[in-house]
Motif scaffolding. Structure first.
Motif, PDB file in Angstrom:
ATOM      1  N   LEU A  60     -67.898 -45.971 -11.870  1.00 23.55           N
ATOM      2  CA  LEU A  60     -67.057 -46.499 -10.800  1.00 23.55           C
ATOM      3  C   LEU A  60     -65.585 -46.524 -11.207  1.00 23.55           C
ATOM      4  O   LEU A  60     -64.699 -46.250 -10.395  1.00 23.55           O
ATOM      5  CB  LEU A  60     -67.513 -47.912 -10.419  1.00 23.55           C
ATOM      6  N   THR A  61     -65.306 -46.818 -12.473  1.00 22.38           N
ATOM      7  CA  THR A  61     -63.923 -46.900 -12.952  1.00 22.38           C
ATOM      8  C   THR A  61     -63.260 -45.528 -13.026  1.00 22.38           C
ATOM      9  O   THR A  61     -62.122 -45.346 -12.577  1.00 22.38           O
ATOM     10  CB  THR A  61     -63.873 -47.560 -14.345  1.00 22.38           C
ATOM     11  N   PHE A  62     -63.967 -44.558 -13.593  1.00 22.78           N
ATOM     12  CA  PHE A  62     -63.383 -43.238 -13.830  1.00 22.78           C
ATOM     13  C   PHE A  62     -63.666 -42.233 -12.723  1.00 22.78           C
ATOM     14  O   PHE A  62     -63.169 -41.106 -12.756  1.00 22.78           O
ATOM     15  CB  PHE A  62     -63.842 -42.686 -15.180  1.00 22.78           C
ATOM     16  N   GLY A  63     -64.497 -42.595 -11.746  1.00 18.26           N
ATOM     17  CA  GLY A  63     -64.772 -41.700 -10.631  1.00 18.26           C
ATOM     18  C   GLY A  63     -65.530 -40.443 -11.020  1.00 18.26           C
ATOM     19  O   GLY A  63     -65.356 -39.393 -10.420  1.00 18.26           O
ATOM     20  N   ALA A  64     -66.383 -40.575 -12.040  1.00 14.17           N
ATOM     21  CA  ALA A  64     -67.175 -39.427 -12.503  1.00 14.17           C
ATOM     22  C   ALA A  64     -68.608 -39.907 -12.752  1.00 14.17           C
ATOM     23  O   ALA A  64     -68.836 -41.083 -13.034  1.00 14.17           O
ATOM     24  CB  ALA A  64     -66.591 -38.865 -13.793  1.00 14.17           C
ATOM     25  N   PRO A  65     -69.569 -38.994 -12.650  1.00 10.08           N
ATOM     26  CA  PRO A  65     -70.949 -39.417 -12.922  1.00 10.08           C
ATOM     27  C   PRO A  65     -71.155 -39.707 -14.409  1.00 10.08           C
ATOM     28  O   PRO A  65     -70.585 -39.036 -15.270  1.00 10.08           O
ATOM     29  CB  PRO A  65     -71.791 -38.220 -12.480  1.00 10.08           C
ATOM     30  N   TYR A  66     -71.933 -40.713 -14.692  1.00  8.73           N
ATOM     31  CA  TYR A  66     -72.354 -41.049 -16.054  1.00  8.73           C
ATOM     32  C   TYR A  66     -73.858 -41.176 -16.033  1.00  8.73           C
ATOM     33  O   TYR A  66     -74.455 -41.491 -15.002  1.00  8.73           O
ATOM     34  CB  TYR A  66     -71.729 -42.371 -16.520  1.00  8.73           C
ATOM     35  N   SER A  67     -74.483 -40.944 -17.168  1.00  7.11           N
ATOM     36  CA  SER A  67     -75.935 -41.056 -17.234  1.00  7.11           C
ATOM     37  C   SER A  67     -76.359 -41.713 -18.533  1.00  7.11           C
ATOM     38  O   SER A  67     -75.624 -41.704 -19.525  1.00  7.11           O
ATOM     39  CB  SER A  67     -76.591 -39.677 -17.104  1.00  7.11           C
ATOM     40  N   VAL A  68     -77.552 -42.263 -18.506  1.00  6.24           N
ATOM     41  CA  VAL A  68     -78.169 -42.850 -19.687  1.00  6.24           C
ATOM     42  C   VAL A  68     -79.436 -42.056 -19.957  1.00  6.24           C
ATOM     43  O   VAL A  68     -80.358 -42.052 -19.143  1.00  6.24           O
ATOM     44  CB  VAL A  68     -78.483 -44.349 -19.479  1.00  6.24           C
ATOM     45  N   ALA A  69     -79.437 -41.334 -21.081  1.00  5.83           N
ATOM     46  CA  ALA A  69     -80.570 -40.486 -21.448  1.00  5.83           C
ATOM     47  C   ALA A  69     -81.531 -41.265 -22.333  1.00  5.83           C
ATOM     48  O   ALA A  69     -81.110 -41.945 -23.273  1.00  5.83           O
ATOM     49  CB  ALA A  69     -80.073 -39.240 -22.173  1.00  5.83           C
ATOM     50  N   LEU A  70     -82.810 -41.155 -22.018  1.00  2.64           N
ATOM     51  CA  LEU A  70     -83.852 -41.858 -22.762  1.00  2.64           C
ATOM     52  C   LEU A  70     -84.514 -40.887 -23.724  1.00  2.64           C
ATOM     53  O   LEU A  70     -85.175 -39.940 -23.306  1.00  2.64           O
ATOM     54  CB  LEU A  70     -84.880 -42.435 -21.785  1.00  2.64           C
ATOM     55  N   ARG A  71     -84.314 -41.105 -24.998  1.00  8.88           N
ATOM     56  CA  ARG A  71     -84.903 -40.272 -26.049  1.00  8.88           C
ATOM     57  C   ARG A  71     -85.807 -41.154 -26.915  1.00  8.88           C
ATOM     58  O   ARG A  71     -85.608 -42.366 -26.976  1.00  8.88           O
ATOM     59  CB  ARG A  71     -83.802 -39.674 -26.927  1.00  8.88           C
ATOM     60  N   PRO A  72     -86.742 -40.557 -27.634  1.00  7.55           N
ATOM     61  CA  PRO A  72     -87.588 -41.378 -28.519  1.00  7.55           C
ATOM     62  C   PRO A  72     -86.740 -42.076 -29.594  1.00  7.55           C
ATOM     63  O   PRO A  72     -86.014 -41.432 -30.340  1.00  7.55           O
ATOM     64  CB  PRO A  72     -88.534 -40.363 -29.160  1.00  7.55           C
ATOM     65  N   GLY A  73     -86.782 -43.397 -29.600  1.00  7.23           N
ATOM     66  CA  GLY A  73     -86.080 -44.165 -30.615  1.00  7.23           C
ATOM     67  C   GLY A  73     -84.612 -44.425 -30.354  1.00  7.23           C
ATOM     68  O   GLY A  73     -83.981 -45.184 -31.079  1.00  7.23           O
ATOM     69  N   VAL A  74     -84.030 -43.781 -29.328  1.00  8.49           N
ATOM     70  CA  VAL A  74     -82.602 -43.967 -29.050  1.00  8.49           C
ATOM     71  C   VAL A  74     -82.337 -43.771 -27.563  1.00  8.49           C
ATOM     72  O   VAL A  74     -83.023 -43.014 -26.891  1.00  8.49           O
ATOM     73  CB  VAL A  74     -81.733 -43.004 -29.900  1.00  8.49           C
ATOM     74  N   VAL A  75     -81.342 -44.478 -27.072  1.00  9.42           N
ATOM     75  CA  VAL A  75     -80.886 -44.328 -25.694  1.00  9.42           C
ATOM     76  C   VAL A  75     -79.414 -43.979 -25.766  1.00  9.42           C
ATOM     77  O   VAL A  75     -78.660 -44.607 -26.502  1.00  9.42           O
ATOM     78  CB  VAL A  75     -81.106 -45.635 -24.899  1.00  9.42           C
ATOM     79  N   GLU A  76     -78.985 -42.941 -25.024  1.00 10.15           N
ATOM     80  CA  GLU A  76     -77.617 -42.441 -25.119  1.00 10.15           C
ATOM     81  C   GLU A  76     -76.904 -42.530 -23.777  1.00 10.15           C
ATOM     82  O   GLU A  76     -77.469 -42.204 -22.740  1.00 10.15           O
ATOM     83  CB  GLU A  76     -77.603 -40.991 -25.586  1.00 10.15           C
ATOM     84  N   LEU A  77     -75.640 -42.930 -23.829  1.00  5.79           N
ATOM     85  CA  LEU A  77     -74.760 -42.946 -22.664  1.00  5.79           C
ATOM     86  C   LEU A  77     -73.956 -41.647 -22.682  1.00  5.79           C
ATOM     87  O   LEU A  77     -73.294 -41.344 -23.670  1.00  5.79           O
ATOM     88  CB  LEU A  77     -73.827 -44.161 -22.721  1.00  5.79           C
ATOM     89  N   HIS A  78     -74.042 -40.871 -21.592  1.00  6.82           N
ATOM     90  CA  HIS A  78     -73.345 -39.591 -21.487  1.00  6.82           C
ATOM     91  C   HIS A  78     -72.316 -39.648 -20.365  1.00  6.82           C
ATOM     92  O   HIS A  78     -72.565 -40.269 -19.317  1.00  6.82           O
ATOM     93  CB  HIS A  78     -74.321 -38.444 -21.184  1.00  6.82           C
ATOM     94  N   ASP A  79     -71.199 -38.965 -20.574  1.00  2.00           N
ATOM     95  CA  ASP A  79     -70.209 -38.863 -19.501  1.00  2.00           C
ATOM     96  C   ASP A  79     -70.580 -37.710 -18.583  1.00  2.00           C
ATOM     97  O   ASP A  79     -71.625 -37.083 -18.745  1.00  2.00           O
ATOM     98  CB  ASP A  79     -68.787 -38.731 -20.055  1.00  2.00           C
ATOM     99  N   GLY A  80     -69.724 -37.413 -17.609  1.00  3.59           N
ATOM    100  CA  GLY A  80     -70.016 -36.387 -16.613  1.00  3.59           C
ATOM    101  C   GLY A  80     -70.220 -34.998 -17.183  1.00  3.59           C
ATOM    102  O   GLY A  80     -70.937 -34.176 -16.611  1.00  3.59           O
ATOM    103  N   SER A  81     -69.613 -34.719 -18.349  1.00  5.31           N
ATOM    104  CA  SER A  81     -69.770 -33.389 -18.955  1.00  5.31           C
ATOM    105  C   SER A  81     -70.977 -33.313 -19.881  1.00  5.31           C
ATOM    106  O   SER A  81     -71.236 -32.269 -20.476  1.00  5.31           O
ATOM    107  CB  SER A  81     -68.503 -33.023 -19.737  1.00  5.31           C
ATOM    108  N   GLY A  82     -71.710 -34.408 -20.025  1.00 10.15           N
ATOM    109  CA  GLY A  82     -72.897 -34.408 -20.878  1.00 10.15           C
ATOM    110  C   GLY A  82     -72.613 -34.808 -22.313  1.00 10.15           C
ATOM    111  O   GLY A  82     -73.505 -34.788 -23.153  1.00 10.15           O
ATOM    112  N   THR A  83     -71.360 -35.184 -22.614  1.00 11.03           N
ATOM    113  CA  THR A  83     -70.995 -35.604 -23.965  1.00 11.03           C
ATOM    114  C   THR A  83     -71.490 -37.022 -24.215  1.00 11.03           C
ATOM    115  O   THR A  83     -71.310 -37.911 -23.381  1.00 11.03           O
ATOM    116  CB  THR A  83     -69.463 -35.567 -24.135  1.00 11.03           C
ATOM    117  N   SER A  84     -72.097 -37.216 -25.366  1.00 11.92           N
ATOM    118  CA  SER A  84     -72.596 -38.543 -25.723  1.00 11.92           C
ATOM    119  C   SER A  84     -71.424 -39.473 -26.030  1.00 11.92           C
ATOM    120  O   SER A  84     -70.605 -39.191 -26.889  1.00 11.92           O
ATOM    121  CB  SER A  84     -73.524 -38.447 -26.937  1.00 11.92           C
TER     122      SER A  84
END
Length: 140
Positions: free
Chosen positions: A58-82
Motif C-alpha cells: 500500500l505504501t509503495f504502490g507495488a505488489p509484494y508477496s510472502v513466499a512459504l518455503r520449508p523452514g523459512v518464510v520470505e517477503l518479496h517485492d514486486g520484482s521477486g527480490t527477497s
C-alpha cells in the motif's frame, strides 16, 4: 472447651494433600502450555510478516508477496527480490489452502490472495486467515 490457636494436624495434612494434587496436575500440563505458546508466538510472527507485506504494497504502490518455503518464510517485492527472511522454529510447518499456492500476494489495490494458513507444531495447530482485503487474523 479450650481456645484453639491454629490448625490441627489433620487440617494441615488435608491442605498439603490438596496442594500436592493441584501441583501435580499443573506440572503435567506445563509442556503442552509451553508448546502452545511457542506455536502461537510463531503464528503471530508470520502474521506480522504478512502485515508488513500488505503495508509495503500500500505504501509503495507495488505488489509484494510472502513466499512459504520449508523452514523459512520470505517477503518479496514486486520484482521477486527477497526483502526479508523469517526462519521458522524447528518443528514448525506451514500448510496452505487451495487458494494460496506457495505464496500470499498483496496488491496496491487493497486486495490479497485470500485463504488460510495452518501453522503446526507436533500435534498442535494454529490458523492464520488472510482476507480478500489483505487483513490477517490468528486463531490459536
Amino acid at each position: 472447651m479450650p481456645k484453639s490457636n491454629g490448625f490441627t494436624l489433620t487440617e494441615l495434612t488435608a491442605a498439603l494433600a490438596i496442594m500436592a494434587l493441584v501441583l501435580m496436575i499443573s506440572v503435567t500440563r506445563l509442556p503442552d502450555v509451553s508448546r502452545r505458546q511457542r506455536l502461537c508466538r510463531e503464528a503471530r510472527r508470520l502474521q506480522l510478516l504478512l502485515d508488513r507485506a500488505r503495508a509495503r504494497s500500500l505504501t509503495f504502490g507495488a505488489p509484494y508477496s510472502v513466499a512459504l518455503r520449508p523452514g523459512v518464510v520470505e517477503l518479496h517485492d514486486g520484482s521477486g527480490t527477497s526483502v526479508e527472511k523469517l526462519p521458522l522454529l524447528a518443528g514448525v510447518t506451514v500448510q496452505t489452502t487451495s487458494n494460496i499456492q506457495g505464496e500470499v500476494a498483496f496488491y496496491p489495490s487493497h486486495t490479497a490472495t485470500p485463504g488460510t494458513l495452518t501453522v503446526s507444531l507436533d500435534s498442535l495447530t494454529a490458523t492464520l486467515v488472510v482476507s480478500l482485503r489483505g487483513r490477517t487474523r490468528v486463531q490459536c
